[in-house]
Design an enzyme around this catalytic site. Structure first.
Site, short mmCIF file in Angstrom:
data_model
loop_
_atom_site.label_atom_id
_atom_site.label_comp_id
_atom_site.label_asym_id
_atom_site.label_seq_id
_atom_site.Cartn_x
_atom_site.Cartn_y
_atom_site.Cartn_z
CG ASP A 218 28.23 5.29 27.05
OD1 ASP A 218 28.68 4.27 26.51
OD2 ASP A 218 28.97 6.20 27.49
CE LYS B 128 29.69 6.31 30.98
NZ LYS B 128 31.10 6.57 30.63
O1 C5P Z 1 27.61 6.50 20.27
P1 C5P Z 1 28.04 7.85 20.68
O2 C5P Z 1 27.35 8.93 19.92
O3 C5P Z 1 27.96 8.04 22.16
O4 C5P Z 1 29.61 7.95 20.32
C1 C5P Z 1 30.27 9.19 20.21
C2 C5P Z 1 31.57 9.02 19.44
O5 C5P Z 1 32.48 8.25 20.22
C3 C5P Z 1 31.44 8.24 18.15
O6 C5P Z 1 31.14 9.08 17.09
C4 C5P Z 1 32.82 7.61 18.00
O7 C5P Z 1 33.74 8.54 17.47
C5 C5P Z 1 33.23 7.35 19.42
N1 C5P Z 1 32.93 5.98 19.84
C6 C5P Z 1 33.66 4.92 19.32
N2 C5P Z 1 33.40 3.64 19.73
C7 C5P Z 1 32.45 3.41 20.66
C8 C5P Z 1 31.68 4.46 21.21
C9 C5P Z 1 31.96 5.73 20.79
O8 C5P Z 1 34.52 5.11 18.48
N3 C5P Z 1 32.22 2.16 21.05
#
Ligand code: C5P
Length: 311
Positions: A148, A15
């Protein structure tokens, strides 16, 4: 020799974020987003089979190949194996699986490759294990794996709020050609969010404009760009170069490091690609041209399909 009884293959799409607004920091440490996701025609491929060896019973194994796979561990930290584990717990599965990932989507590129692989693993294993899982069952599992991941159960174009997991499908726009530029470094999502929060939170203008998030009325923008570009100045140079070569929109995807330029037709994208040959070489940046993938095309191609049985 192992006889393979069922073998499935699933395409996992990448994406881009056509727009990404950071609304602020939440109590759980994540950032509140308003983003527009779009699937593009750059895919990894996952193969699923269930060996009949007694040794395999109950084990889920993962092997990985492909240019982008060097930095990707095939251990329990891998989102594919975490997806398998989540599904096994949720549906009390005892059967095992062999999963093979052929990797093309760059890692740490802001293209959602790991999240897409996780969603494809959910889909592939539901089919392989013949689980009675509905979309409503899979959505929370997907959200628990990463912000995501739920988008990759939907595909096409969608607006993501919350952490990105609260989705509203958007109508497909006209097909576009994107020049994707892959810098020779990855960016850590957490590091970019960390660097961005101070700026985003003090930008009260961003807060009020956030209702308009590009392709949906307001200007397209990515609030993570200033942070990512402060970490790696090359990103700004690439973004401006894509604009100068006629991109209707040139942005960082997600938290980077991929930068993309959007074009209304293939000819314009190819001319930009050719015009950027010198910069590609100078900056050791790989580029490729991809098209956007509609929700219907995604639905057709991202579903598990049966491979020829062999044994
Ligand atoms: O949810 P995911 O593991 O993909 O997110 C990875 C990192 O990205 C999180 O630990 C956070 O630091 C950051 N993040 C965030 N806000 C979001 C998505 C991701 O701060 N909406």
């Amino acid at each position: 020799m192992t006889r393979t009884t069922a073998a499935l293959t699933v395409e996992a799409f990448a994406k881009v974020n056509r727009s990404l607004r950071v609304l602020g920091r939440r109590e759980d440490g994540y950032h509140e987003l308003d983003t527009v996701f779009q699937t593009v025609d750059l895919t990894d491929r996952l193969y699923f089979s269930e060996g009949e060896d007694a040794d395999d019973a109950g084990e889920v194994s993962l092997t990985i190949e492909g240019g982008a796979s060097n930095d990707l561990p095939a251990d329990s930290s891998n989102l594919i194996l975490r997806a398998a584990q989540a599904l096994r717990e949720r549906f009390s599965v005892r059967r095992g699986a062999r999963i093979h990932l052929s990797k093309k989507i760059p890692i740490g590129g802001g293209l959602g490759g790991g999240s897409s692989n996780a969603a494809s693993a959910l889909r592939g294993l539901v089919a392989l294990w013949e689980l009675p899982a509905t979309e409503d069952d899979l959505q929370p599992l997907a959200a628990s794996l990463g912000s995501d991941v739920p988008f990759f159960l939907l595909g096409g174009r969608a607006r993501g709020r919350g952490r990105g997991e609260v989705l509203t499908p958007l109508p497909d726009g006209p097909e576009e050609w994107l020049v994707l530029a892959f810098p020779p470094f990855a960016l850590s999502t957490a590091a970019v969010y960390g660097a961005s929060s101070a700026a985003a939170l003090t930008d009260s203008g961003a807060q009020t404009n956030l209702r308009n998030t590009g392709l949906d009325g307001g200007p397209e923008r990515n609030d993570l760009e200033p942070a990512a570009e402060s970490l790696r100045g090359e990103l700004r140079r690439l973004r401006l170069a894509l604009s100068e070569h006629g991109a209707t929109s040139a942005r960082l995807s997600g938290s980077g490091s991929t930068v993309f330029g959007a074009f209304g037709d293939g000819g314009s994208a190819r001319r930009a690609f050719e015009g950027l040959a010198g910069l590609r070489k100078e900056m050791t940046v790989a580029m490729t041209i991809v098209t956007t993938v509609s929700r219907a095309a995604f639905a057709r191609r991202a579903m598990p399909s049966v491979k020829a049985q062999h044994g």
